[in-house]
Scaffold this motif. Structure first.
Motif, short mmCIF file in Angstrom:
data_model
loop_
_atom_site.label_atom_id
_atom_site.label_comp_id
_atom_site.label_asym_id
_atom_site.label_seq_id
_atom_site.Cartn_x
_atom_site.Cartn_y
_atom_site.Cartn_z
N THR A 4 0.89 -1.19 0.21
CA THR A 4 -0.11 0.01 -0.10
C THR A 4 0.73 1.42 -0.01
OG1 THR A 4 -1.87 -1.19 1.14
CG2 THR A 4 -1.81 1.28 1.21
N ASN A 147 -4.75 5.82 -0.41
CA ASN A 147 -4.00 4.62 -0.18
C ASN A 147 -4.18 3.73 -1.35
OD1 ASN A 147 -3.56 5.68 2.29
ND2 ASN A 147 -4.86 4.52 3.47
N LEU A 149 -3.57 0.37 -3.30
CA LEU A 149 -3.21 -1.22 -3.02
C LEU A 149 -2.55 -1.71 -4.32
CD1 LEU A 149 -3.10 -3.64 -1.34
CD2 LEU A 149 -5.26 -4.19 -2.36
#
Length: 153
Positions: A4, A147, A149
Protein backbone atom coordinates in the motif's frame (compact mmCIF):
# COMPACT_ATOMS: atom_id res chain seq x y z
CA UNK A 1 3.08 -9.49 -3.20
CA UNK A 2 0.91 -6.52 -2.28
CA UNK A 3 1.93 -3.12 -1.00
CA UNK A 4 0.00 0.00 0.00
CA UNK A 5 1.30 3.42 -1.01
CA UNK A 6 -0.15 6.40 0.86
CA UNK A 7 -0.45 9.61 -1.19
CA UNK A 8 -1.67 12.90 0.27
CA UNK A 9 -4.63 14.49 -1.47
CA UNK A 10 -4.48 18.25 -1.95
CA UNK A 11 -8.00 19.60 -2.26
CA UNK A 12 -9.64 22.92 -1.60
CA UNK A 13 -12.68 23.33 0.63
CA UNK A 14 -15.22 22.80 -2.18
CA UNK A 15 -13.61 19.56 -3.34
CA UNK A 16 -13.48 18.29 0.24
CA UNK A 17 -17.21 19.03 0.54
CA UNK A 18 -17.83 16.88 -2.54
CA UNK A 19 -15.71 14.07 -1.03
CA UNK A 20 -17.64 14.35 2.25
CA UNK A 21 -20.98 14.23 0.41
CA UNK A 22 -19.87 11.04 -1.36
CA UNK A 23 -18.60 9.61 1.93
CA UNK A 24 -22.05 10.12 3.48
CA UNK A 25 -23.70 8.21 0.64
CA UNK A 26 -21.05 5.47 0.77
CA UNK A 27 -21.38 4.97 4.51
CA UNK A 28 -25.17 5.00 4.32
CA UNK A 29 -25.10 2.20 1.72
CA UNK A 30 -22.54 0.29 3.76
CA UNK A 31 -24.63 0.59 6.94
CA UNK A 32 -27.73 -0.67 5.12
CA UNK A 33 -25.90 -3.74 3.90
CA UNK A 34 -24.33 -4.56 7.28
CA UNK A 35 -27.58 -3.98 9.21
CA UNK A 36 -29.41 -6.27 6.79
CA UNK A 37 -26.79 -8.97 7.38
CA UNK A 38 -27.08 -8.53 11.14
CA UNK A 39 -30.89 -8.79 10.94
CA UNK A 40 -30.77 -11.93 8.80
CA UNK A 41 -27.92 -13.45 10.81
CA UNK A 42 -25.86 -14.25 7.72
CA UNK A 43 -24.21 -12.51 4.78
CA UNK A 44 -26.77 -11.55 2.17
CA UNK A 45 -26.28 -11.95 -1.55
CA UNK A 46 -24.88 -9.20 -3.73
CA UNK A 47 -27.68 -7.05 -5.13
CA UNK A 48 -26.66 -4.08 -7.22
CA UNK A 49 -30.15 -2.57 -6.80
CA UNK A 50 -29.58 -2.08 -3.06
CA UNK A 51 -26.65 0.24 -3.65
CA UNK A 52 -27.09 3.97 -4.28
CA UNK A 53 -26.64 5.17 -7.88
CA UNK A 54 -23.97 7.68 -6.81
CA UNK A 55 -21.54 4.83 -6.17
CA UNK A 56 -19.86 3.88 -9.47
CA UNK A 57 -20.94 0.55 -10.90
CA UNK A 58 -17.48 -1.03 -10.65
CA UNK A 59 -17.03 0.09 -7.01
CA UNK A 60 -20.32 -1.44 -5.87
CA UNK A 61 -18.71 -4.87 -5.63
CA UNK A 62 -15.99 -3.36 -3.40
CA UNK A 63 -18.70 -1.94 -1.13
CA UNK A 64 -20.40 -5.33 -0.93
CA UNK A 65 -17.13 -7.07 -0.05
CA UNK A 66 -16.47 -4.43 2.61
CA UNK A 67 -19.94 -5.03 4.07
CA UNK A 68 -19.25 -8.78 4.26
CA UNK A 69 -15.93 -8.10 5.98
CA UNK A 70 -17.55 -5.69 8.42
CA UNK A 71 -20.26 -8.27 9.19
CA UNK A 72 -17.60 -10.93 9.90
CA UNK A 73 -15.83 -8.42 12.16
CA UNK A 74 -19.14 -7.75 13.92
CA UNK A 75 -19.59 -11.46 14.67
CA UNK A 76 -16.23 -11.54 16.47
CA UNK A 77 -16.21 -8.14 18.16
CA UNK A 78 -19.87 -7.00 18.27
CA UNK A 79 -18.80 -3.76 16.63
CA UNK A 80 -18.20 -2.98 12.98
CA UNK A 81 -16.75 0.54 13.03
CA UNK A 82 -15.51 1.63 9.60
CA UNK A 83 -12.68 4.16 9.38
CA UNK A 84 -12.18 4.53 5.64
CA UNK A 85 -13.96 7.27 3.76
CA UNK A 86 -14.55 5.09 0.71
CA UNK A 87 -13.10 2.24 -1.35
CA UNK A 88 -12.66 2.61 -5.10
CA UNK A 89 -12.30 0.07 -7.90
CA UNK A 90 -9.34 0.71 -10.22
CA UNK A 91 -11.77 1.48 -13.08
CA UNK A 92 -13.26 4.46 -11.21
CA UNK A 93 -10.17 6.58 -10.81
CA UNK A 94 -7.13 7.72 -12.74
CA UNK A 95 -3.93 8.62 -10.98
CA UNK A 96 -0.87 10.46 -12.21
CA UNK A 97 2.07 11.83 -10.26
CA UNK A 98 0.23 15.01 -9.32
CA UNK A 99 -3.46 14.41 -10.12
CA UNK A 100 -6.24 12.08 -9.03
CA UNK A 101 -9.41 11.94 -11.12
CA UNK A 102 -12.41 10.27 -9.46
CA UNK A 103 -15.43 9.10 -11.47
CA UNK A 104 -18.76 8.93 -9.65
CA UNK A 105 -22.01 7.15 -10.42
CA UNK A 106 -24.97 8.68 -12.26
CA UNK A 107 -26.83 9.73 -9.13
CA UNK A 108 -24.12 11.97 -7.70
CA UNK A 109 -23.83 15.78 -7.82
CA UNK A 110 -20.76 15.67 -10.09
CA UNK A 111 -19.63 13.19 -12.68
CA UNK A 112 -15.91 13.59 -12.04
CA UNK A 113 -13.70 15.28 -9.47
CA UNK A 114 -10.09 16.28 -10.07
CA UNK A 115 -7.88 16.72 -7.01
CA UNK A 116 -4.16 17.25 -6.62
CA UNK A 117 -1.76 14.74 -5.14
CA UNK A 118 1.34 15.48 -3.09
CA UNK A 119 3.48 12.68 -4.49
CA UNK A 120 7.24 12.50 -4.35
CA UNK A 121 9.15 10.99 -7.24
CA UNK A 122 10.20 7.96 -5.15
CA UNK A 123 6.56 7.19 -4.28
CA UNK A 124 5.50 7.62 -7.90
CA UNK A 125 8.19 5.16 -9.06
CA UNK A 126 6.77 2.57 -6.63
CA UNK A 127 3.26 3.17 -7.98
CA UNK A 128 4.44 2.79 -11.59
CA UNK A 129 6.19 -0.54 -10.95
CA UNK A 130 3.03 -2.21 -9.58
CA UNK A 131 -0.51 -2.81 -10.79
CA UNK A 132 -3.16 -0.82 -8.91
CA UNK A 133 -5.81 -3.14 -7.43
CA UNK A 134 -7.94 -0.59 -5.59
CA UNK A 135 -7.80 2.69 -3.72
CA UNK A 136 -9.02 3.59 -0.25
CA UNK A 137 -9.63 7.23 0.58
CA UNK A 138 -9.08 8.06 4.24
CA UNK A 139 -8.97 11.31 6.16
CA UNK A 140 -8.73 12.88 9.55
CA UNK A 141 -9.89 16.34 10.55
CA UNK A 142 -7.32 18.07 8.37
CA UNK A 143 -5.71 15.77 5.80
CA UNK A 144 -7.01 13.43 3.09
CA UNK A 145 -5.06 10.47 1.69
CA UNK A 146 -5.36 8.06 -1.21
CA UNK A 147 -4.07 4.64 -0.20
CA UNK A 148 -3.28 2.69 -3.35
CA UNK A 149 -3.14 -1.09 -3.02
CA UNK A 150 -0.57 -2.33 -5.53
CA UNK A 151 0.22 -5.81 -6.75
CA UNK A 152 3.97 -5.92 -7.24
CA UNK A 153 5.64 -8.22 -9.79
Amino acid sequence: MYKTIKLRIRADRERKQVLLAYEDIYHSALRKYVYQMILEGKPIRYDVKRIHKAIPKESKWQLYQTARNRYAYFLKHHDWEFHKSSIWNQHNFTVSQDTLILSFGKGFIVKQLVVGLACEKVEWEKVKEGMICRMDIVHDEQYWFANLLLQLP
